[in-house]
Enzyme design. Structure first.
Site, PDB file in Angstrom:
ATOM      1  N   LYS A 175       8.550   2.727  -9.054  1.00  0.00           N
ATOM      2  CA  LYS A 175       9.933   2.737  -8.573  1.00  0.00           C
ATOM      3  C   LYS A 175      10.169   1.552  -7.639  1.00  0.00           C
ATOM      4  O   LYS A 175       9.721   1.534  -6.503  1.00  0.00           O
ATOM      5  CB  LYS A 175      10.280   4.025  -7.826  1.00  0.00           C
ATOM      6  CG  LYS A 175      11.784   4.112  -7.592  1.00  0.00           C
ATOM      7  CD  LYS A 175      12.199   4.739  -6.291  1.00  0.00           C
ATOM      8  CE  LYS A 175      12.446   3.874  -5.124  1.00  0.00           C
ATOM      9  NZ  LYS A 175      13.594   2.958  -5.130  1.00  0.00           N
ATOM     10  N   SER A 229       9.127   0.837   5.402  1.00  0.00           N
ATOM     11  CA  SER A 229       9.219   1.066   6.848  1.00  0.00           C
ATOM     12  C   SER A 229       8.236   2.153   7.305  1.00  0.00           C
ATOM     13  O   SER A 229       7.817   3.012   6.521  1.00  0.00           O
ATOM     14  CB  SER A 229      10.641   1.497   7.210  1.00  0.00           C
ATOM     15  OG  SER A 229      10.863   2.810   6.744  1.00  0.00           O
ATOM     16  N   GLY A 233       7.253   5.711   5.613  1.00  0.00           N
ATOM     17  CA  GLY A 233       5.820   5.895   5.380  1.00  0.00           C
ATOM     18  C   GLY A 233       5.331   7.231   5.923  1.00  0.00           C
ATOM     19  O   GLY A 233       4.540   7.928   5.283  1.00  0.00           O
ATOM     20  N   GLU A 250       1.620   0.476   3.570  1.00  0.00           N
ATOM     21  CA  GLU A 250       1.759  -0.803   4.262  1.00  0.00           C
ATOM     22  C   GLU A 250       3.117  -0.781   4.933  1.00  0.00           C
ATOM     23  O   GLU A 250       4.153  -0.856   4.255  1.00  0.00           O
ATOM     24  CB  GLU A 250       1.722  -1.969   3.259  1.00  0.00           C
ATOM     25  CG  GLU A 250       0.365  -2.270   2.699  1.00  0.00           C
ATOM     26  CD  GLU A 250      -0.660  -2.607   3.757  1.00  0.00           C
ATOM     27  OE1 GLU A 250      -0.288  -3.000   4.880  1.00  0.00           O
ATOM     28  OE2 GLU A 250      -1.853  -2.457   3.448  1.00  0.00           O
ATOM     29  N   CYS A 284       7.194  -8.313   6.415  1.00  0.00           N
ATOM     30  CA  CYS A 284       6.508  -7.462   7.390  1.00  0.00           C
ATOM     31  C   CYS A 284       5.531  -8.287   8.206  1.00  0.00           C
ATOM     32  O   CYS A 284       5.079  -7.859   9.255  1.00  0.00           O
ATOM     33  CB  CYS A 284       5.868  -6.241   6.758  1.00  0.00           C
ATOM     34  SG  CYS A 284       4.946  -6.586   5.307  1.00  0.00           S
ATOM     35  N   GLU A 385      10.445  -3.385  15.289  1.00  0.00           N
ATOM     36  CA  GLU A 385      10.635  -4.270  14.143  1.00  0.00           C
ATOM     37  C   GLU A 385      12.129  -4.458  13.875  1.00  0.00           C
ATOM     38  O   GLU A 385      12.893  -3.497  13.856  1.00  0.00           O
ATOM     39  CB  GLU A 385       9.970  -3.659  12.902  1.00  0.00           C
ATOM     40  CG  GLU A 385      10.118  -4.543  11.677  1.00  0.00           C
ATOM     41  CD  GLU A 385       9.267  -4.089  10.488  1.00  0.00           C
ATOM     42  OE1 GLU A 385       9.418  -2.927  10.073  1.00  0.00           O
ATOM     43  OE2 GLU A 385       8.465  -4.903   9.993  1.00  0.00           O
TER      44      GLU A 385
HETATM   45  C1  UN1 Z   1       5.368  -8.513   3.226  1.00  0.00           C
HETATM   46  O1  UN1 Z   1       6.174  -9.063   3.951  1.00  0.00           O
HETATM   47  O2  UN1 Z   1       5.435  -7.286   3.023  1.00  0.00           O
HETATM   48  O3  UN1 Z   1       1.614 -12.945   4.094  1.00  0.00           O
HETATM   49  C2  UN1 Z   1       4.302  -9.223   2.474  1.00  0.00           C
HETATM   50  C3  UN1 Z   1       2.765 -13.059   3.683  1.00  0.00           C
HETATM   51  C4  UN1 Z   1       3.057 -12.821   2.228  1.00  0.00           C
HETATM   52  C5  UN1 Z   1       3.188 -11.370   1.956  1.00  0.00           C
HETATM   53  C6  UN1 Z   1       4.160 -10.657   2.842  1.00  0.00           C
HETATM   54  N1  UN1 Z   1       2.002 -13.385   1.442  1.00  0.00           N
HETATM   55  O4  UN1 Z   1       3.674 -13.365   4.428  1.00  0.00           O
END
Ligand code: UN1
Length: 494
Positions: A175, A229, A233, A250, A284, A385
């Protein structure tokens, strides 16, 4: 007429049973509808899980090197279609073409890495404590993997999860985020073209509440891999625990870059600009805080503000654009609300601070690259964040203070320090609480063949990427072969 997309279940392209659809619009130009997608729910998830469950029985028996060969083909097709995928991705989520090409490249790297793992996927052989007995531990497939992914890396993140899941012999119910369903559809097409058998990968479009949660709560889904988020999560973790699923999360980050007084300032400047405003801050791993040594504070700030004010906002398809829009209205509202929070907390704006609405920008979700100074470590803009183009700058007096401030958040994904002092660098490697630490490089830019993930509330201890992801997607089976011809009793005194 907008292009109409479908789900991909059991090798067939289908609409939602209800016939309902949702729209996906270009965030740089909200008048452009990228496509119409099936608004699915429980019924479609049910069909997808059923297909994945039945396909598992044959897919698990395909030798891993053969599964790898298909992923190699997937990588080849992605390479041939790189620009086409990147263009579609920029249209549906806004980041600049240079970066969407990078996103596809990360998927290609992941495909080739997973393909090569088909000829490794090592287990262990271990001496037995008894004579004429052979011990080994082998990796086995688990079953149906539920894959729920975000919009900021519409190709890379799904591939991080789907390719190792497949290589290990699992089948997939996927999804994608409802902001990036077109890129996800292209991935499903490519998997099909490369020869993934019917039912092995199933794509179901729709909302997180309906489709995502139906996957996470389904008793026939054995594992769930989610990026998004921390709030969602936690919810996923709760729901999945009811059926004791294996879950990889993650989640959020509040990543910081420390700049020490001995740093190469122009290098640190390029790093923070790329880390904070690349992908419009919507990673992230984005640099959300700059922890700046007081001795270089004024000099660095004036360099930083000058360069930030020159960043060119615009449609990511234009070669001149450096910063694209926020992905949607909600995301820009979040950014705006954090600007207000920062001002109320007493921080000062050094750059930006407003929605960007000049000329063509008026029809997109643009926000000026924004910098706050006079930020103290306890302010919300220093701890929470934001997921947008906002950088909070905290003044530090020493390395110890920098590391303390860096660690002062519930998250622990990425981190960075610019220094030419090897002792400072190694102290940071030891003391910074984060899954990833960069020395003289920005917080973004993880490579596909290295472990990726964070500590504290950034995740639940798993790692994507590299050799580590295969741990999550396979189950150990311990095997004892006794060829003594007699009953040998372990641990029993003879
Ligand atoms: C993300 O923002 O969830 O290291 C992944 C990085 C990228 C992956 C980011 N290769 O910024």
């Amino acid at each position: 007429m907008s292009k109409k997309y479908q789900n991909f279940i059991n090798g067939k392209w289908t609409d939602a049973a209800s016939g309902k659809t949702f729209e996906n619009r270009n965030p740089a130009n909200w008048n452009e509808v990228v496509g119409l997608f099936p608004k699915s729910g429980k019924e479609e998830v049910e069909a997808a899980v059923k297909a994945a469950r039945s396909a598992f029985e044959s897919w698990r028996l395909v030798p891993a090197p053969k599964r790898g060969d298909i992923l190699k083909k997937v990588g080849d097709i992605m390479t041939a279609r790189k620009d086409e995928i990147a263009t579609l991705m920029t249209r549906e989520m806004g980041k600049v073409l240079l970066e969407t090409r990078g996103d596809v490249q990360e998927g290609i790297d992941t495909a080739y890495y997973a393909a090569s793992e088909g000829r490794r996927l090592f287990g262990h052989t271990v001496p037995s404590e008894l004579p004429n007995k052979f011990n080994m531990a082998i990796r086995t497939p688990i079953g149906v993997a539920g894959i729920v992914t975000p919009w900021n890396f519409p190709m890379a993140i799904p591939t991080w999860k789907i390719f190792p899941a497949l290589l290990c012999g699992n089948t997939v119910v996927f999804k994608p985020a409802s902001d990036t369903p077109a890129t996800a559809t292209m991935l499903a097409e490519i998997l099909m073209e490369a020869g993934i058998p019917e039912g092995v990968v199933n794509l179901v479009h729709g909302g997180g509440g309906e489709v995502g949660m139906a996957i996470v709560s389904h008793p026939e889904v054995d594992l769930v891999s989610f990026t998004g988020s921390t709030a969602i999560g936690k919810k996923i973790s709760e729901v999945a625990s009811q059926t004791l699923k294996r879950v990889s999360l993650e989640l959020g980050g509040k990543n910081a870059q420390i700049v020490m007084d001995d740093a190469n300032l122009s290098l640190a400047l390029d790093g923070v600009l790329w880390g904070a405003f690349g992908t419009t801050g919507q990673r992230c791993t984005a640099t959300s805080r700059l922890l700046l040594h007081e001795k270089v504070f004024d000099k660095f700030m004036s360099m930083l503000v000058d360069r930030t004010n020159k960043l060119r906002l615009g449609d990511g398809l234009l070669p001149t654009t450096e910063v694209g829009p926020c992905v949607n209205e909600g995301q820009r509202n979040t950014v705006q609300s954090y600007v207000e929070i920062g001002l109320k907390e007493g921080a000062k704006l050094a750059a930006g601070g407003k929605a960007a609405t000049d000329g063509d920008l008026a029809k997109g979700w643009f926000h000026q690259p924004t910098i706050f100074t006079e930020v103290t470590p306890e302010m919300r803009i220093a701890k929470e964040e934001i997921f947008g183009p906002v950088l909070s700058v905290v003044r530090i007096k020493s390395l110890d203070e920098g590391i303390n401030v860096l660690n002062n958040t519930i998250y622990g994904l990425s981190s960075s320090i610019y220094t030419n002092d090897v002792n400072a660098a190694f102290q940071a490697i030891r003391d910074v609480k984060a899954g990833i630490t960069y020395i003289n490089a920005p917080t973004i830019g993880a490579e596909a063949h290295m472990p990726f993930g964070g500590v504290k509330q950034t995740g639940n201890g798993h790692r994507e990427g590299g050799w580590t992801v295969f741990e999550f997607f396979s189950e150990w089976k311990t095997v004892y072969v006794d060829y003594s011809g007699g009953l040998q009793r372990a641990q029993i005194d003879n």
